[in-house]
Design a protein around this motif. Structure first.
Motif, PDB file in Angstrom:
ATOM      1  N   VAL A  13       0.829  -1.205   0.000  1.00  0.00           N
ATOM      2  CA  VAL A  13       0.000   0.000   0.000  1.00  0.00           C
ATOM      3  C   VAL A  13       0.863   1.254   0.000  1.00  0.00           C
ATOM      4  CG1 VAL A  13      -1.634   1.351   1.399  1.00  0.00           C
ATOM      5  CG2 VAL A  13      -2.012  -1.087   1.032  1.00  0.00           C
ATOM      6  N   VAL A  14       1.890   1.253   0.824  1.00  0.00           N
ATOM      7  CA  VAL A  14       2.793   2.408   0.875  1.00  0.00           C
ATOM      8  C   VAL A  14       3.489   2.602  -0.467  1.00  0.00           C
ATOM      9  CG1 VAL A  14       4.895   3.307   1.948  1.00  0.00           C
ATOM     10  CG2 VAL A  14       3.108   2.308   3.365  1.00  0.00           C
ATOM     11  N   ALA A  15       3.965   1.522  -1.051  1.00  0.00           N
ATOM     12  CA  ALA A  15       4.632   1.621  -2.352  1.00  0.00           C
ATOM     13  C   ALA A  15       3.676   2.105  -3.432  1.00  0.00           C
ATOM     14  CB  ALA A  15       5.217   0.265  -2.738  1.00  0.00           C
ATOM     15  N   ALA A  16       2.450   1.620  -3.428  1.00  0.00           N
ATOM     16  CA  ALA A  16       1.470   2.032  -4.433  1.00  0.00           C
ATOM     17  C   ALA A  16       1.157   3.522  -4.320  1.00  0.00           C
ATOM     18  CB  ALA A  16       0.188   1.210  -4.284  1.00  0.00           C
ATOM     19  N   VAL A  17       0.986   3.998  -3.112  1.00  0.00           N
ATOM     20  CA  VAL A  17       0.676   5.414  -2.925  1.00  0.00           C
ATOM     21  C   VAL A  17       1.854   6.290  -3.337  1.00  0.00           C
ATOM     22  CG1 VAL A  17       0.202   7.170  -1.168  1.00  0.00           C
ATOM     23  CG2 VAL A  17      -1.060   5.025  -1.151  1.00  0.00           C
ATOM     24  N   PHE A  36      -4.349   9.216 -14.800  1.00  0.00           N
ATOM     25  CA  PHE A  36      -4.625   7.966 -15.493  1.00  0.00           C
ATOM     26  C   PHE A  36      -3.356   7.174 -15.783  1.00  0.00           C
ATOM     27  CE2 PHE A  36      -8.531  10.289 -17.046  1.00  0.00           C
ATOM     28  CZ  PHE A  36      -9.359   9.679 -16.128  1.00  0.00           C
ATOM     29  N   VAL A  37      -2.219   7.795 -15.655  1.00  0.00           N
ATOM     30  CA  VAL A  37      -0.935   7.110 -15.784  1.00  0.00           C
ATOM     31  C   VAL A  37      -0.423   6.713 -14.403  1.00  0.00           C
ATOM     32  CG1 VAL A  37       1.456   7.344 -16.567  1.00  0.00           C
ATOM     33  CG2 VAL A  37      -0.390   8.359 -17.904  1.00  0.00           C
ATOM     34  N   GLY A  38      -0.632   7.582 -13.422  1.00  0.00           N
ATOM     35  CA  GLY A  38      -0.125   7.340 -12.074  1.00  0.00           C
ATOM     36  C   GLY A  38      -0.816   6.209 -11.342  1.00  0.00           C
ATOM     37  N   ILE A  39      -2.113   6.066 -11.536  1.00  0.00           N
ATOM     38  CA  ILE A  39      -2.850   5.011 -10.833  1.00  0.00           C
ATOM     39  C   ILE A  39      -2.394   3.615 -11.270  1.00  0.00           C
ATOM     40  CG2 ILE A  39      -5.125   3.954 -10.551  1.00  0.00           C
ATOM     41  CD1 ILE A  39      -6.282   6.766 -10.386  1.00  0.00           C
ATOM     42  N   PRO A  40      -2.328   3.314 -12.574  1.00  0.00           N
ATOM     43  CA  PRO A  40      -1.848   1.974 -12.949  1.00  0.00           C
ATOM     44  C   PRO A  40      -0.389   1.726 -12.551  1.00  0.00           C
ATOM     45  CG  PRO A  40      -2.982   2.981 -14.798  1.00  0.00           C
ATOM     46  CD  PRO A  40      -2.835   4.035 -13.751  1.00  0.00           C
ATOM     47  N   ALA A  41       0.429   2.760 -12.632  1.00  0.00           N
ATOM     48  CA  ALA A  41       1.824   2.594 -12.224  1.00  0.00           C
ATOM     49  C   ALA A  41       1.912   2.285 -10.730  1.00  0.00           C
ATOM     50  CB  ALA A  41       2.621   3.848 -12.553  1.00  0.00           C
ATOM     51  N   GLY A  42       1.096   2.948  -9.936  1.00  0.00           N
ATOM     52  CA  GLY A  42       1.067   2.675  -8.500  1.00  0.00           C
ATOM     53  C   GLY A  42       0.552   1.282  -8.187  1.00  0.00           C
ATOM     54  N   LEU A  43      -0.462   0.841  -8.921  1.00  0.00           N
ATOM     55  CA  LEU A  43      -0.985  -0.512  -8.702  1.00  0.00           C
ATOM     56  C   LEU A  43       0.050  -1.583  -9.039  1.00  0.00           C
ATOM     57  CD1 LEU A  43      -4.641  -0.193 -10.041  1.00  0.00           C
ATOM     58  CD2 LEU A  43      -3.889  -0.474  -7.675  1.00  0.00           C
ATOM     59  N   VAL A  44       0.740  -1.398 -10.144  1.00  0.00           N
ATOM     60  CA  VAL A  44       1.779  -2.370 -10.520  1.00  0.00           C
ATOM     61  C   VAL A  44       2.894  -2.382  -9.482  1.00  0.00           C
ATOM     62  CG1 VAL A  44       3.575  -2.861 -12.228  1.00  0.00           C
ATOM     63  CG2 VAL A  44       1.270  -2.300 -12.979  1.00  0.00           C
ATOM     64  N   ALA A  45       3.310  -1.205  -9.032  1.00  0.00           N
ATOM     65  CA  ALA A  45       4.368  -1.136  -8.016  1.00  0.00           C
ATOM     66  C   ALA A  45       3.909  -1.768  -6.705  1.00  0.00           C
ATOM     67  CB  ALA A  45       4.778   0.314  -7.792  1.00  0.00           C
ATOM     68  N   GLY A  46       2.666  -1.558  -6.335  1.00  0.00           N
ATOM     69  CA  GLY A  46       2.148  -2.153  -5.100  1.00  0.00           C
ATOM     70  C   GLY A  46       2.074  -3.662  -5.169  1.00  0.00           C
ATOM     71  N   ILE A  47       1.627  -4.189  -6.295  1.00  0.00           N
ATOM     72  CA  ILE A  47       1.551  -5.643  -6.458  1.00  0.00           C
ATOM     73  C   ILE A  47       2.944  -6.262  -6.421  1.00  0.00           C
ATOM     74  CG2 ILE A  47       0.971  -7.460  -8.120  1.00  0.00           C
ATOM     75  CD1 ILE A  47      -1.452  -5.685  -8.909  1.00  0.00           C
ATOM     76  N   LEU A  48       3.885  -5.623  -7.101  1.00  0.00           N
ATOM     77  CA  LEU A  48       5.268  -6.130  -7.074  1.00  0.00           C
ATOM     78  C   LEU A  48       5.859  -6.052  -5.671  1.00  0.00           C
ATOM     79  CD1 LEU A  48       6.747  -4.702 -10.385  1.00  0.00           C
ATOM     80  CD2 LEU A  48       6.247  -7.086  -9.834  1.00  0.00           C
ATOM     81  N   ALA A  49       5.561  -4.980  -4.954  1.00  0.00           N
ATOM     82  CA  ALA A  49       6.088  -4.837  -3.595  1.00  0.00           C
ATOM     83  C   ALA A  49       5.516  -5.899  -2.666  1.00  0.00           C
ATOM     84  CB  ALA A  49       5.782  -3.440  -3.064  1.00  0.00           C
ATOM     85  N   VAL A  50       4.226  -6.206  -2.808  1.00  0.00           N
ATOM     86  CA  VAL A  50       3.621  -7.258  -1.980  1.00  0.00           C
ATOM     87  C   VAL A  50       4.279  -8.605  -2.272  1.00  0.00           C
ATOM     88  CG1 VAL A  50       1.512  -8.598  -1.606  1.00  0.00           C
ATOM     89  CG2 VAL A  50       1.406  -6.116  -1.649  1.00  0.00           C
ATOM     90  N   ALA A  51       4.448  -8.921  -3.548  1.00  0.00           N
ATOM     91  CA  ALA A  51       5.022 -10.219  -3.916  1.00  0.00           C
ATOM     92  C   ALA A  51       6.463 -10.354  -3.426  1.00  0.00           C
ATOM     93  CB  ALA A  51       4.960 -10.399  -5.428  1.00  0.00           C
ATOM     94  N   VAL A  52       7.255  -9.325  -3.637  1.00  0.00           N
ATOM     95  CA  VAL A  52       8.671  -9.394  -3.235  1.00  0.00           C
ATOM     96  C   VAL A  52       8.793  -9.431  -1.717  1.00  0.00           C
ATOM     97  CG1 VAL A  52      10.835  -8.098  -3.225  1.00  0.00           C
ATOM     98  CG2 VAL A  52       9.538  -8.348  -5.342  1.00  0.00           C
ATOM     99  N   THR A  53       8.015  -8.600  -1.028  1.00  0.00           N
ATOM    100  CA  THR A  53       8.093  -8.581   0.437  1.00  0.00           C
ATOM    101  C   THR A  53       7.645  -9.906   1.033  1.00  0.00           C
ATOM    102  OG1 THR A  53       7.606  -6.223   0.395  1.00  0.00           O
ATOM    103  CG2 THR A  53       7.359  -7.332   2.492  1.00  0.00           C
ATOM    104  N   TYR A  54       6.582 -10.481   0.507  1.00  0.00           N
ATOM    105  CA  TYR A  54       6.110 -11.768   1.027  1.00  0.00           C
ATOM    106  C   TYR A  54       7.135 -12.867   0.763  1.00  0.00           C
ATOM    107  CZ  TYR A  54       3.015 -15.608   2.169  1.00  0.00           C
ATOM    108  OH  TYR A  54       2.469 -16.718   2.742  1.00  0.00           O
ATOM    109  N   ALA A  55       7.747 -12.850  -0.410  1.00  0.00           N
ATOM    110  CA  ALA A  55       8.760 -13.857  -0.733  1.00  0.00           C
ATOM    111  C   ALA A  55       9.969 -13.734   0.188  1.00  0.00           C
ATOM    112  CB  ALA A  55       9.190 -13.730  -2.189  1.00  0.00           C
ATOM    113  N   VAL A  56      10.364 -12.516   0.470  1.00  0.00           N
ATOM    114  CA  VAL A  56      11.532 -12.309   1.343  1.00  0.00           C
ATOM    115  C   VAL A  56      11.210 -12.709   2.779  1.00  0.00           C
ATOM    116  CG1 VAL A  56      13.005 -10.536   2.370  1.00  0.00           C
ATOM    117  CG2 VAL A  56      12.620 -10.559  -0.090  1.00  0.00           C
TER     118      VAL A  56
END
Length: 68
Positions: A13-17, A36-56
C-alpha cells in the motif's frame, strides 16, 4: 515475523501510494490527465512490492551444517 502477509500488504500500500503520486506529478508536465498514468503505475508497483516482500519474509533458509 508473525504476520508476513499483513506486513507485505502494508508495504504494498505504501509503495502504491508513493509511486502513484510520484508518477502523477512527473507526468503532469507532459500529460493533462496524468492521474490515469499514475494510478496503474502505482498498482503495478504495489503488487510487485507485496510479492517481493512476502517472498523475502517467508523464505526458508536451509539448515547449515557447521564444521567444528
Amino acid at each position: 515475523m508473525r504476520h508476513p502477509l499483513f506486513a507485505s500488504f502494508a508495504v504494498g500500500v505504501v509503495a502504491a501510494v508513493l509511486v502513484g503520486i510520484a508518477v502523477t506529478e512527473l507526468a503532469a508536465r507532459w500529460i493533462f490527465f496524468s492521474l490515469f498514468v499514475g494510478i496503474p503505475a502505482g498498482l503495478v508497483a504495489g503488487i510487485l512490492a507485496v510479492a517481493v516482500t512476502y517472498a523475502v519474509l517467508t523464505r526458508r533458509m536451509a539448515p547449515t551444517r557447521s564444521s567444528e
